[in-house]
Design a protein around this motif. Sequence first.
Motif, PDB file in Angstrom:
ATOM      1  N   SER A  48       0.143  -0.705  -2.398  1.00  0.00           N
ATOM      2  CA  SER A  48      -0.694  -1.901  -2.403  1.00  0.00           C
ATOM      3  C   SER A  48      -0.193  -2.808  -3.521  1.00  0.00           C
ATOM      4  O   SER A  48       0.027  -2.375  -4.644  1.00  0.00           O
ATOM      5  CB  SER A  48      -2.144  -1.492  -2.645  1.00  0.00           C
ATOM      6  OG  SER A  48      -2.896  -2.635  -2.939  1.00  0.00           O
ATOM      7  N   ILE A  49       0.028  -4.058  -3.191  1.00  0.00           N
ATOM      8  CA  ILE A  49       0.583  -4.989  -4.173  1.00  0.00           C
ATOM      9  C   ILE A  49      -0.504  -5.967  -4.621  1.00  0.00           C
ATOM     10  O   ILE A  49      -1.210  -6.539  -3.775  1.00  0.00           O
ATOM     11  CB  ILE A  49       1.742  -5.807  -3.554  1.00  0.00           C
ATOM     12  CG1 ILE A  49       2.845  -4.886  -2.996  1.00  0.00           C
ATOM     13  CG2 ILE A  49       2.294  -6.820  -4.548  1.00  0.00           C
ATOM     14  CD1 ILE A  49       3.810  -4.368  -4.007  1.00  0.00           C
ATOM     15  N   ALA A  65      11.214  -2.710  -3.933  1.00  0.00           N
ATOM     16  CA  ALA A  65      10.385  -1.542  -3.611  1.00  0.00           C
ATOM     17  C   ALA A  65      10.374  -1.309  -2.101  1.00  0.00           C
ATOM     18  O   ALA A  65      10.513  -0.176  -1.622  1.00  0.00           O
ATOM     19  CB  ALA A  65       8.970  -1.754  -4.132  1.00  0.00           C
ATOM     20  N   ARG A  66      10.255  -2.420  -1.376  1.00  0.00           N
ATOM     21  CA  ARG A  66      10.185  -2.305   0.078  1.00  0.00           C
ATOM     22  C   ARG A  66      11.482  -1.723   0.649  1.00  0.00           C
ATOM     23  O   ARG A  66      11.472  -0.836   1.511  1.00  0.00           O
ATOM     24  CB  ARG A  66       9.926  -3.677   0.688  1.00  0.00           C
ATOM     25  CG  ARG A  66       9.591  -3.636   2.191  1.00  0.00           C
ATOM     26  CD  ARG A  66       9.958  -4.937   2.893  1.00  0.00           C
ATOM     27  NE  ARG A  66       9.396  -6.120   2.261  1.00  0.00           N
ATOM     28  CZ  ARG A  66       8.158  -6.576   2.529  1.00  0.00           C
ATOM     29  NH1 ARG A  66       7.380  -5.963   3.377  1.00  0.00           N
ATOM     30  NH2 ARG A  66       7.721  -7.667   1.920  1.00  0.00           N
ATOM     31  N   SER A  67      12.600  -2.210   0.123  1.00  0.00           N
ATOM     32  CA  SER A  67      13.882  -1.809   0.716  1.00  0.00           C
ATOM     33  C   SER A  67      14.347  -0.434   0.232  1.00  0.00           C
ATOM     34  O   SER A  67      15.343   0.083   0.720  1.00  0.00           O
ATOM     35  CB  SER A  67      14.945  -2.874   0.433  1.00  0.00           C
ATOM     36  OG  SER A  67      15.096  -2.986  -0.967  1.00  0.00           O
ATOM     37  N   SER A  68      13.610   0.179  -0.706  1.00  0.00           N
ATOM     38  CA  SER A  68      14.040   1.487  -1.212  1.00  0.00           C
ATOM     39  C   SER A  68      13.898   2.581  -0.160  1.00  0.00           C
ATOM     40  O   SER A  68      14.545   3.611  -0.245  1.00  0.00           O
ATOM     41  CB  SER A  68      13.195   1.868  -2.424  1.00  0.00           C
ATOM     42  OG  SER A  68      11.861   2.130  -1.991  1.00  0.00           O
ATOM     43  N   GLY A  69      13.018   2.339   0.808  1.00  0.00           N
ATOM     44  CA  GLY A  69      12.823   3.351   1.839  1.00  0.00           C
ATOM     45  C   GLY A  69      11.705   4.329   1.521  1.00  0.00           C
ATOM     46  O   GLY A  69      11.269   5.074   2.376  1.00  0.00           O
ATOM     47  N   PHE A  71       8.735   3.346   0.220  1.00  0.00           N
ATOM     48  CA  PHE A  71       7.406   2.719   0.257  1.00  0.00           C
ATOM     49  C   PHE A  71       7.208   1.873   1.498  1.00  0.00           C
ATOM     50  O   PHE A  71       8.156   1.314   2.041  1.00  0.00           O
ATOM     51  CB  PHE A  71       7.223   1.832  -0.978  1.00  0.00           C
ATOM     52  CG  PHE A  71       7.285   2.612  -2.255  1.00  0.00           C
ATOM     53  CD1 PHE A  71       6.186   3.336  -2.685  1.00  0.00           C
ATOM     54  CD2 PHE A  71       8.446   2.641  -3.009  1.00  0.00           C
ATOM     55  CE1 PHE A  71       6.244   4.074  -3.854  1.00  0.00           C
ATOM     56  CE2 PHE A  71       8.510   3.379  -4.175  1.00  0.00           C
ATOM     57  CZ  PHE A  71       7.412   4.104  -4.605  1.00  0.00           C
ATOM     58  N   ARG A  72       5.963   1.841   1.902  1.00  0.00           N
ATOM     59  CA  ARG A  72       5.565   0.886   2.925  1.00  0.00           C
ATOM     60  C   ARG A  72       4.476   0.035   2.302  1.00  0.00           C
ATOM     61  O   ARG A  72       3.504   0.580   1.760  1.00  0.00           O
ATOM     62  CB  ARG A  72       4.999   1.618   4.149  1.00  0.00           C
ATOM     63  CG  ARG A  72       6.044   1.920   5.203  1.00  0.00           C
ATOM     64  CD  ARG A  72       5.394   2.416   6.470  1.00  0.00           C
ATOM     65  NE  ARG A  72       4.497   3.540   6.216  1.00  0.00           N
ATOM     66  CZ  ARG A  72       3.295   3.656   6.755  1.00  0.00           C
ATOM     67  NH1 ARG A  72       2.827   2.749   7.572  1.00  0.00           N
ATOM     68  NH2 ARG A  72       2.540   4.700   6.473  1.00  0.00           N
ATOM     69  N   ILE A  73       4.666  -1.259   2.350  1.00  0.00           N
ATOM     70  CA  ILE A  73       3.628  -2.095   1.757  1.00  0.00           C
ATOM     71  C   ILE A  73       2.544  -2.285   2.799  1.00  0.00           C
ATOM     72  O   ILE A  73       2.733  -2.934   3.819  1.00  0.00           O
ATOM     73  CB  ILE A  73       4.230  -3.420   1.268  1.00  0.00           C
ATOM     74  CG1 ILE A  73       5.199  -3.083   0.123  1.00  0.00           C
ATOM     75  CG2 ILE A  73       3.142  -4.367   0.792  1.00  0.00           C
ATOM     76  CD1 ILE A  73       6.118  -4.182  -0.257  1.00  0.00           C
ATOM     77  N   ALA A  92      -4.004   2.734   0.978  1.00  0.00           N
ATOM     78  CA  ALA A  92      -2.907   2.686   0.011  1.00  0.00           C
ATOM     79  C   ALA A  92      -2.927   3.931  -0.863  1.00  0.00           C
ATOM     80  O   ALA A  92      -3.965   4.576  -1.016  1.00  0.00           O
ATOM     81  CB  ALA A  92      -3.028   1.444  -0.848  1.00  0.00           C
ATOM     82  N   ASP A  93      -1.720   4.312  -1.360  1.00  0.00           N
ATOM     83  CA  ASP A  93      -1.628   5.459  -2.262  1.00  0.00           C
ATOM     84  C   ASP A  93      -1.400   5.011  -3.705  1.00  0.00           C
ATOM     85  O   ASP A  93      -1.842   5.651  -4.648  1.00  0.00           O
ATOM     86  CB  ASP A  93      -0.454   6.354  -1.867  1.00  0.00           C
ATOM     87  CG  ASP A  93      -0.558   6.844  -0.437  1.00  0.00           C
ATOM     88  OD1 ASP A  93      -1.634   7.341  -0.079  1.00  0.00           O
ATOM     89  OD2 ASP A  93       0.419   6.686   0.317  1.00  0.00           O
TER      90      ASP A  93
END
Lengths: 370, 245
Positions: A48-49, A65-69, A71-73, A92-93
Motif C-alpha cells: 500500500s502506497i 518497487a513495482r518492477s522488482s517482482g 510487490f504488487r501495489i 495490503a501487507d
Amino acid sequence: MLRYLLEKEFKQFWRSKAMIRTVLFLPFTSLIIYPLVASFDIRNVKLSIVDNDKGMYSQQLIEKARSSGYFRITDVSGNYRQALKSIESNKADIILEIPLNFERELVRNGQADLMVSANAVNGNKGGLGTAYLNQIISDFNTGIRTRLQQNPDEPIIPSMEILPLYRYNPSLDYKVFMIPALIIMMLTQMIGFLPAMNIVGEKERGTIEQMNVTSVKKFTFILAKLIPFWVAGYLVLTIGILIAFFLWKLVPVGFIGTIFIFASIFILAFSGFGLVISNYASTVQQAMFMMFFFVMTFIFMSGLYTPVANMPEAAQWFSNLSPLKYIIEVLRLIYLKGSSFLQLLPQFLALCGFAIFFNTWAVLSYKKSD
Amino acid sequence: MNVIIAKNLTKTFGDFMAVDHISFEVKKGEIFGFLGANGAGKTTAMRMLCGLSKPTFGMGQVAGFDIVKQSENVKACIGYMSQRFALYEDLKVWENLRLYGGIYGLRNAQINRKIDEMLNRLGFQAEKNTMVSALPLGWKQKLAFTAAIFHDPKIVFLDEPTGGVDPAARRQFWELIYDTADRGITVFVTTHYMDEAEYCNRVSIMVDGRIDALDSPKALKEKFQVSNMEEVFFQLAGKAKRKDS
C-alpha cells in the motif's frame, strides 16, 4: 519357503488397487503440487502506497518497487490511517509512506525519511517483505546519491556493495532446496504407512492366525513383507527423480547411484519401523494414528523445513533420532553439492544402524503365539 | 498310540480361568470331538495344542513334541482350520494351496501335482482360478480344510468347521473328514452340532473350562441313559455357571 511367501506378497500388492493408486498418485502430488506450495519465497507482497509528496523521486521509487517482482501495489491511499484500514481488511501487507517534501529534503539536505510498516501476523511475510523493500530503497538510495553529487570535485562518498556468491544453489531457489527433501518425504509416506498397515491388516482379517500355526520362520515372514516395499520404494523413488528432472530440471550434481544406495538402506530401515508399529497395533486405525504421530515428529525433527542448527540444543540431540534427518541431508548434499559416498559415510552408518535396529525389533516383536 | 496328550492344561486370562486343568489323550487315526457351549474354553484349549497360545500351567504333547518347548516342531506336523475363515481372499484358489504347500516345505512339482489331485477329489477343478473372495461360504470352508491337510499333517485341528453352512454342505464336509481319517490323519474337531458329535469316535464335553465327560458317543448315551448326544449335552451344559459369551 521365502519364494512362496514372496509370490503371495507381490500378488497381493499388485492386486490391491489402493496400492497401485498410492504408488502412482503419491509421487505426482508430492512433487508437482508440494514444490509449488511448500515455498518460503515471498512474492506478490501486497503493498500500500501513501505518497504525500507526489514528486518525481517518489514516482521512481514506487516504480522500482513495482518492477522488482516482489510487490504488487494493491492500494494507493491518501493518508496513513486509510492505508492502515486496507491492512486491516487484508488488502495490503506492507505500507510504504513517502512524506511530504520528500524530494525537497532529499535534494536540499541529502537525506529524507520514509516509513515502512508491515503486518507481522505472518511474521515470515512481514519480515522478508520489509527486507526486500529495504533492499529496494537502498538501491534507490545509491542511485540518486551519484546523481545528487553536485560538485564533481568533491570526493565520492564511499559506499560498500556486497555481492554474495551463493554456492551450490546460486539463485537461492527454494525449490532446489526443497525437492530433494520432498522426494524423501514422499518415500517416507509410502514405505512407512504401507508396512504399518500390513501385518495388522492380516490380524484384522484373521489370516495371520493361519500363518502363525505353520512352521514359518519369523525372520522369513518379515523378510517376505519387507522385499515388496523395497521394490515399491525404488519404483516411487525413480518416478520422483524423473519428475524432478523433467518438471523441475533438477539433476543431481553427485552420482545418482549413491542416491539409490542410500535409499535402499533408508527404505529397509523405515519399512522395518512400519512393521514394528504393525506388530504392536491391534487395528489398522491404531497403526495409522501411531504412524502419523511418528512421521510428523520425524519430519519436524529432520530439518526438512527448519534447519537443525537453528533448534535448541536438546532438540538438536533429539533430531539425531530421526532417520529422516540423515537421508534428507544426504539427498540435499548429493543433489546440490555433489557429495561423494565417502563424504557421506557418517550418514550411511547411521542409516545402517537404524535398519538393523528396526528390523531386529520387527522380527522380535512379531509373536507367533500369545 | 497317543498323538495328543494333555495333562492339567490350564490357561488363565487375569482372574478368568478359560481352561481349567484339563487332561485327555487322543489316539492316532481317531476322530475326536471336542464339544462344549460357547465360552466353555474349546478354542483356547485347541489354540494351546496348536502352539498359538502358551499354557499358564500344565503340559501337552502333540505328535510327540512338547507344545511349549517344541511348538515349532508341533506346527510342522499339524494342520489347523480356524473358526474364522483365514485364507487369503485376494489370492486365487490354487494360489492359497500353493502358498501353504510351499510354507510346509513341499517342492514345486509336488505342489502342482497335489493341487490338481486335491481339487479333483473335491470336484473343484473348475474353480482353480477363482479368487477366493468370490467363493460361497461352504466352498470356502472346504478349501480351508484342504489347505489345512495339504501337507499331509499327522493331526488336523478343526475349530467349528461347519459353522454357518447348510446341512447338505455339512454332510459333504463330514465325508471329507472321514476320508481324511481313513488316510491315517487324526482329526480333532470342535462343534456345536450334536448330530456331528455322533460321527466322532470319541467325544469330550467341556463345561466351564473343565472336561466333564469323555467317551464314545455310545458309552455316553448309555451312561446318561438318553437316546441321543443332544440330551447328553443338555444334561452337562445345563450345569454351567459361566455365562454364555
